[in-house]
Design an enzyme around this catalytic site. Sequence first.
Site, PDB file in Angstrom:
ATOM      1  N   HIS A   1      -4.386 -29.820   9.508  1.00  0.00           N
ATOM      2  CA  HIS A   1      -3.849 -30.980  10.360  1.00  0.00           C
ATOM      3  C   HIS A   1      -4.668 -31.138  11.594  1.00  0.00           C
ATOM      4  O   HIS A   1      -5.558 -30.201  11.644  1.00  0.00           O
ATOM      5  CB  HIS A   1      -2.739 -30.298  11.063  1.00  0.00           C
ATOM      6  CG  HIS A   1      -1.355 -29.921  10.301  1.00  0.00           C
ATOM      7  ND1 HIS A   1      -1.681 -28.743   9.561  1.00  0.00           N
ATOM      8  CD2 HIS A   1      -0.444 -30.738  10.092  1.00  0.00           C
ATOM      9  CE1 HIS A   1      -0.337 -28.855   9.037  1.00  0.00           C
ATOM     10  NE2 HIS A   1       0.223 -29.729   9.052  1.00  0.00           N
TER      11      HIS A   1
ATOM     12  N   GLU B   1       5.147 -35.961   1.898  1.00  0.00           N
ATOM     13  CA  GLU B   1       5.431 -34.695   1.426  1.00  0.00           C
ATOM     14  C   GLU B   1       6.902 -34.510   1.667  1.00  0.00           C
ATOM     15  O   GLU B   1       7.465 -34.470   2.818  1.00  0.00           O
ATOM     16  CB  GLU B   1       4.765 -33.592   2.020  1.00  0.00           C
ATOM     17  CG  GLU B   1       5.003 -32.180   1.699  1.00  0.00           C
ATOM     18  CD  GLU B   1       4.262 -31.052   2.283  1.00  0.00           C
ATOM     19  OE1 GLU B   1       2.959 -31.304   2.663  1.00  0.00           O
ATOM     20  OE2 GLU B   1       4.893 -30.012   2.798  1.00  0.00           O
TER      21      GLU B   1
ATOM     22  N   GLU C   1       5.806 -29.883  -2.712  1.00  0.00           N
ATOM     23  CA  GLU C   1       5.875 -28.331  -2.197  1.00  0.00           C
ATOM     24  C   GLU C   1       7.113 -27.936  -3.129  1.00  0.00           C
ATOM     25  O   GLU C   1       8.125 -28.023  -2.477  1.00  0.00           O
ATOM     26  CB  GLU C   1       5.935 -28.331  -0.800  1.00  0.00           C
ATOM     27  CG  GLU C   1       5.927 -26.731  -0.350  1.00  0.00           C
ATOM     28  CD  GLU C   1       5.482 -26.450   1.123  1.00  0.00           C
ATOM     29  OE1 GLU C   1       4.713 -27.355   1.677  1.00  0.00           O
ATOM     30  OE2 GLU C   1       5.946 -25.647   1.467  1.00  0.00           O
TER      31      GLU C   1
ATOM     32  N   HIS D   1       9.936 -26.531  -0.899  1.00  0.00           N
ATOM     33  CA  HIS D   1      10.742 -27.755  -0.213  1.00  0.00           C
ATOM     34  C   HIS D   1      11.799 -27.958  -1.382  1.00  0.00           C
ATOM     35  O   HIS D   1      13.017 -28.331  -1.152  1.00  0.00           O
ATOM     36  CB  HIS D   1       9.758 -28.692   0.181  1.00  0.00           C
ATOM     37  CG  HIS D   1       8.979 -28.635   1.197  1.00  0.00           C
ATOM     38  ND1 HIS D   1       8.096 -29.359   1.778  1.00  0.00           N
ATOM     39  CD2 HIS D   1       8.846 -27.384   2.029  1.00  0.00           C
ATOM     40  CE1 HIS D   1       7.559 -28.785   2.763  1.00  0.00           C
ATOM     41  NE2 HIS D   1       8.118 -27.560   3.081  1.00  0.00           N
TER      42      HIS D   1
ATOM     43  N   ASP E   1       1.602 -28.662  -3.234  1.00  0.00           N
ATOM     44  CA  ASP E   1       1.454 -27.488  -2.302  1.00  0.00           C
ATOM     45  C   ASP E   1       1.964 -26.330  -2.999  1.00  0.00           C
ATOM     46  O   ASP E   1       3.093 -25.851  -2.892  1.00  0.00           O
ATOM     47  CB  ASP E   1       2.120 -27.933  -1.170  1.00  0.00           C
ATOM     48  CG  ASP E   1       1.467 -28.548   0.163  1.00  0.00           C
ATOM     49  OD1 ASP E   1       0.364 -28.799  -0.117  1.00  0.00           O
ATOM     50  OD2 ASP E   1       1.881 -28.364   1.239  1.00  0.00           O
TER      51      ASP E   1
ATOM     52  N   ASP F   1      12.022 -22.237   4.695  1.00  0.00           N
ATOM     53  CA  ASP F   1      10.856 -22.182   4.233  1.00  0.00           C
ATOM     54  C   ASP F   1       9.980 -21.143   4.438  1.00  0.00           C
ATOM     55  O   ASP F   1       9.592 -20.660   5.608  1.00  0.00           O
ATOM     56  CB  ASP F   1      10.025 -23.505   4.639  1.00  0.00           C
ATOM     57  CG  ASP F   1       8.918 -23.923   4.144  1.00  0.00           C
ATOM     58  OD1 ASP F   1       8.830 -23.814   2.889  1.00  0.00           O
ATOM     59  OD2 ASP F   1       8.232 -24.885   4.583  1.00  0.00           O
TER      60      ASP F   1
ATOM     61  N   ASP G   1       6.952 -20.182   2.500  1.00  0.00           N
ATOM     62  CA  ASP G   1       5.749 -20.393   2.243  1.00  0.00           C
ATOM     63  C   ASP G   1       4.838 -19.233   1.747  1.00  0.00           C
ATOM     64  O   ASP G   1       3.915 -18.773   2.288  1.00  0.00           O
ATOM     65  CB  ASP G   1       5.120 -20.953   3.582  1.00  0.00           C
ATOM     66  CG  ASP G   1       5.062 -22.352   3.941  1.00  0.00           C
ATOM     67  OD1 ASP G   1       5.741 -23.121   2.894  1.00  0.00           O
ATOM     68  OD2 ASP G   1       5.090 -22.771   5.013  1.00  0.00           O
TER      69      ASP G   1
ATOM     70  N   ASP H   1      -0.427 -23.988   0.330  1.00  0.00           N
ATOM     71  CA  ASP H   1       0.317 -24.191   1.674  1.00  0.00           C
ATOM     72  C   ASP H   1       1.339 -22.695   1.701  1.00  0.00           C
ATOM     73  O   ASP H   1       2.495 -22.944   1.641  1.00  0.00           O
ATOM     74  CB  ASP H   1       1.173 -25.223   1.842  1.00  0.00           C
ATOM     75  CG  ASP H   1       1.963 -25.490   3.092  1.00  0.00           C
ATOM     76  OD1 ASP H   1       1.874 -24.584   3.702  1.00  0.00           O
ATOM     77  OD2 ASP H   1       2.702 -26.252   3.333  1.00  0.00           O
TER      78      ASP H   1
END
Lengths: 438, 438, 438, 438
Positions: D103, D234, D270, D273, D298, D309, D311, D341
Amino acid sequence: MSTEYFRDISKIPYWPSAGAKDVLCFKHYNAGEVLHGRTMEDWLRFSVCYWHSFCGTGADPFGFPTLYRPWNEGGSAMETAKKRLHAAFEFFTKLGVKYYTFHDRDMAPEGSTLEESNCNLDEMTDLALVLQKQTGVKVLWVTCNLFAHPRYMNGASTNPDSHVLAYAGAQVKKGLDVAKKLGAENFVFWGGREGFLSIYNTDVAAELKHMANFFKMAVAYKEKIGLKCQFLIEPKPKEPCKHQYDYDAMSVIGFLKHYGLDQHFKLNIEPNHTTLAGHSYEHDIVMTSVFGMLGSVDSNTGSPDLGWDTDQFPMDIRNTTIVMKTVIEQGGLQPGGLNFDAKVRRESTDLEDLFIAHIAAMDAFARGLRNAVRIIEEGVIDGMLKERYLSFKEGIGQKVDEGKTSLEELEEFIKQNGEPKVTSGKQEKCESVFNHYL
Amino acid sequence: MSTEYFRDISKIPYWPSAGAKDVLCFKHYNAGEVLHGRTMEDWLRFSVCYWHSFCGTGADPFGFPTLYRPWNEGGSAMETAKKRLHAAFEFFTKLGVKYYTFHDRDMAPEGSTLEESNCNLDEMTDLALVLQKQTGVKVLWVTCNLFAHPRYMNGASTNPDSHVLAYAGAQVKKGLDVAKKLGAENFVFWGGREGFLSIYNTDVAAELKHMANFFKMAVAYKEKIGLKCQFLIEPKPKEPCKHQYDYDAMSVIGFLKHYGLDQHFKLNIEPNHTTLAGHSYEHDIVMTSVFGMLGSVDSNTGSPDLGWDTDQFPMDIRNTTIVMKTVIEQGGLQPGGLNFDAKVRRESTDLEDLFIAHIAAMDAFARGLRNAVRIIEEGVIDGMLKERYLSFKEGIGQKVDEGKTSLEELEEFIKQNGEPKVTSGKQEKCESVFNHYL
Amino acid sequence: MSTEYFRDISKIPYWPSAGAKDVLCFKHYNAGEVLHGRTMEDWLRFSVCYWHSFCGTGADPFGFPTLYRPWNEGGSAMETAKKRLHAAFEFFTKLGVKYYTFHDRDMAPEGSTLEESNCNLDEMTDLALVLQKQTGVKVLWVTCNLFAHPRYMNGASTNPDSHVLAYAGAQVKKGLDVAKKLGAENFVFWGGREGFLSIYNTDVAAELKHMANFFKMAVAYKEKIGLKCQFLIEPKPKEPCKHQYDYDAMSVIGFLKHYGLDQHFKLNIEPNHTTLAGHSYEHDIVMTSVFGMLGSVDSNTGSPDLGWDTDQFPMDIRNTTIVMKTVIEQGGLQPGGLNFDAKVRRESTDLEDLFIAHIAAMDAFARGLRNAVRIIEEGVIDGMLKERYLSFKEGIGQKVDEGKTSLEELEEFIKQNGEPKVTSGKQEKCESVFNHYL
Amino acid sequence: MSTEYFRDISKIPYWPSAGAKDVLCFKHYNAGEVLHGRTMEDWLRFSVCYWHSFCGTGADPFGFPTLYRPWNEGGSAMETAKKRLHAAFEFFTKLGVKYYTFHDRDMAPEGSTLEESNCNLDEMTDLALVLQKQTGVKVLWVTCNLFAHPRYMNGASTNPDSHVLAYAGAQVKKGLDVAKKLGAENFVFWGGREGFLSIYNTDVAAELKHMANFFKMAVAYKEKIGLKCQFLIEPKPKEPCKHQYDYDAMSVIGFLKHYGLDQHFKLNIEPNHTTLAGHSYEHDIVMTSVFGMLGSVDSNTGSPDLGWDTDQFPMDIRNTTIVMKTVIEQGGLQPGGLNFDAKVRRESTDLEDLFIAHIAAMDAFARGLRNAVRIIEEGVIDGMLKERYLSFKEGIGQKVDEGKTSLEELEEFIKQNGEPKVTSGKQEKCESVFNHYL
């Protein structure tokens, strides 16, 4: 008359190509092979369930029956029941599984009175006894169906009408007699309607007390007739009820301890129920094992993205590995076992699909067993755990572990020793090492 | 220097139109009004939580702080802590709530050593005591924060390192001293890190034993110092852990009974945790009440479509009605209460939003209380329930209820009386009657 | 012969006490009352569904039928079908509802061939037409049952076997003819088997194309026969499938737009399906309305803690208020309506429970309508919204809204104007104001 | 000064026993090995994400930071940013991964004005360009953080205040400039705040239009500056929002098609998600691939029993196999890739845990790739599929597939051919065959 319903599995082409290089057979399971001191058969204690595999029709809430079963065709209810039983024993034998499980009403049709139902059950269990002796196949567990008949729609032992509870009691009495007659090694209570649809019309306190009293009567009768089998409660959070009292392992343990019943029961854990309760697949198996209450396993699976009980055959090697690791660590499941409370999909309409599903699941558990044995014998994961908890083996940690210290002493320890050091939990490393064994 | 942070609520325009016809005020809650034999204040025993309302910043896992709070600006950590405490008491007083709840580390900043932390806590609780006496506001409960500091990342009483457990013990010892000093009516244990992230690196049996031993030490110290408050455990299924041992009400009850701790604890139920465990909003409140274990309520809500703890202010009148019905039926929550473990949304950045949220939630509970009183006093729903379970008041039903019968007698009853009749559960009627009171 | 199956509802005691002070009647719904420019009947357009209320047996995956319905007793399949239809029209009339909905196979039994099924349907719809004319009751929508027969177990328009797809096509052709004959105002497609049980044995791309082609054929035939009704697709995420292609509103919209079908279809939203897809109750209603695609509503509810479709009667006033607010804001549902795709619980075995459930749900929607009208007419919530988005009415905001600016211009605006100010979202205030209207 | 933060991975003992028989290394991934016509590196296109691995602190909603990272110690914000970038490139190189993602605000600290932020970004990307050239590491994708700053609490392109939308536009303009400067192969939009917390205070129609207009401006600017990269959206269903507009793959596809944007975007899927949206792990990957919209992945995972989430690093070989099978079948992900991710658990506090996690995940995907290649090359599963859909290759099936038939013709076909035969879906067989390759 031939009672042959199934082909020889060694003649079923498994690999789909025309020039099949492969026929249906176990690729991982080898019953007599010794692993970690026991045969695979002895570790796994597989059992076929009667209801899904021999009574199942493929009907679902949105569809009519799909499964054509030759043993269900023609004849009276009792004639069909007998054909079904012959078919089942043929299947057990050809599959090479030594246990089966059933509900009273799977094996014998319900009559128009209790007496007639009992009579049907007597006749059918006479035949079952003959077939058991002929084949050496045994009963892992019996259970009473206290949920399908309309009389039980509002519960059996928790019904607001004591008349219904009495009916359930009479039915369980007969079920215990049958368990004794057939040498069942366990007896299961699954309270599919013991819970509520709406809190508004339910007296939870009364229902829980009635359920406890019902269990006490079952214990008393079991002892009276000298029945040696293990009593098991099978938790499920919901479905068909909105909420079942036996929500999950810890709910059942809490209930049993509150009513002083914990010495008389262990649990039969079904992972598809565990995941419906919001836990991970292995959770209730691990928790009951820790509390010394793991009695048996209904080895099936659901899909994590579905909110109802799909009773699929277990295929995930990671799951079977964790289950078998827990089983080995507690020294086996005896007198429990791995019961395939699983059904072929309603779209799996070939008779051979019954073999394919069972063999695939048995292979999945055989792989899990092999993995678990390697994990335990190599000791890498166990070594990581031992090291992690090492501080409880001496000093202040040992005192905590043995219940011999106090908050004052802990405070003094901190005043002397200050801040603890940061220690990585190494989760990814553990996951990676675990993956190594899959 | 003025410690005034909040406007007089009766001057805050509530209705959004320019020519506001309405200012912020209670529309349903009336503290002194007597309902069903007690004042509303006495039934509801509202409490403001310190952490969300005075320490909260609005940060979330995807965003930085959003909430500007004047009491957090400038000065040392201790100076800020004091400003915060003054702000809080100003808020309690203007809102008209008689109780507050706090974690040790909310009220006083953690020092670099235990001694320094304790010293900070002494200084702050001196001030709190002054403010309590000035205002009449009391402590509903205290709790120790055993989850936010990095040392607790792998658990407090269930940490694999006994050094960390010792630190937690020292902290709880001080927490109990503080509870006594401030006259707290309850003491809460929330085990946010008492569980696991991965079953692979966790010795569940060891951790549960350590947690039980830890509670035993707390009980012993409480008795030693003559602290009279009620101990409460607050269940939560998950978050931050993947799995917390105190998953839900029944899990905690099972744990307490297994370790012989059930006489020393009740439960603090947070409905947002209950729904995360897969239950309906009121489930754990009803179940703990049935088991005689409902001690207090963290009156908040989540969204049923979200899988984490959102700690929203409770606004649904149906929910507040069921909760208050249960509370009245068990004769009140004393010494527990309704603690607003709820936070304004991070987008609700106006200081007045704190008032709006609390007043709206208090009104929601006041409406729930009024509804529940009407339901109980009119007796329609209770009458339907009594009729539904009537068969347990005589004959075979009464024997079941009192535990004085047997399977044999039940069988005999069925042989005499045959099939029970079908009785409608009348769920839609109950729902409709309930709706009548909302 | 009397075709009277139902009592006069004004003679059914509703309040349970002996000296009933109340009989069953509407307490909030008043068909002819004008609100916000239309009658309640016109805003609500209630419809009774045929399958649950007249064909439902109370069977569930764990239990046998519980519901005794006099019209199902005795006679041939066609005789029973006719008794059922008479019973239904008696119910519609006594209840005072002007619409009904049905599947082809609800109304007429499936024959052993397509021709026989169609013949049955002709005979039954002749009778339906007579009864419609006699009573003034109309068809809100027809749908074809393409999921219950075993032939559809692997899908209808997405079946891997084109022969099955052809059968579904033939059935839909007849369904459209019936829709025309009976003057149905809408025609619904619910793809209960259009999805997959396992990704491993599914060619998703092929199945989606076939489904689109199937819809195109239906559009062509509809146009050919001059059928004027609105086509509706009803999304559902799963059950019976593991995954249905019409997962939720946005999935269907994406599908329709991809295949160029969006001009020919709107959506029939069932909130119990919406919540199963992980959304809030009102989500798909709001989203379809925003996209101009809200055609009709299957007004039922589930329980947020259950993961399957329970099809309960809607009782929550908050939900009915939000739905009606959306409906009013888009100017009504015409030609759609509120269809009670809901079933009495299988434990609600009294015939009067059918009335109680419908009346309670109609009252719940009547309260929702009254609330929504007050919300809209008083304009407080709308005023808050208008103020919140005010910046898009002029300057840079207006340019954004009209699509007339660029990133470069936005950057320039920020260089001139700097950081935006923080504005509270006032969520608790909105919730509180909304509560005011409940 | 040394910029060395990480040890040589070949010196990190991996196996926990004292006499380590093993050091940390890839056990399955072999970058240059050719499988199915490409190198593993080329099929997998691994990327390290900057935010979790270099900016992550281990803080969670209930706990303070736990992760000590030497590059975060001391110095000004810009000095720290540079140390971090050096550390990252050291890590990429030692790990042997050729791509990274970031980012804008990860790489350069936000200033007090847009100009200052942009200036910081210029300085940091100058350095990044140098390091990219030195190492050959490239940017898989850039994205703008439009969710963490308080200004975005109510949304960025969907904010009710156009001033905030303008800020987001200015930030994206700069992000696109950075993408061009660094040669990013893709540009991602993740709308973490583009949705709502409460439907009560939200104008969904306005917000969706503004979001579409925002994307159109981004497309226009991309074309203006000649940026060649692929735009990706996304999806995520919720968290931090209660509801995000980009709920899942099909929601995004529906949105893009409705606003005529589908030619300019693909999707970045992802799986964590996807599962939060109620789908199976692979669902959105398969669906986007079918619609020709799968751009990048991702590659992470969640736990199916958790509702947020997490991750986590992907470790499940079954999942990685299905993903890679889909990727191979669509001919690769270029210009997308597999971006990790994923974050080490906050308890995984050792610096080496970063290596362990990435290596374990890369090995998991390497195993998945090998499995997928075997599945595809042996053709057994594909053969089963082809056979299953064979009827669409000729006759009526082919006409359906090509859109060249009608309901009338289908009806005629059924009149000629009658009932289709029942065909088993063979799900258990497919699962078993799939298991064979794991």
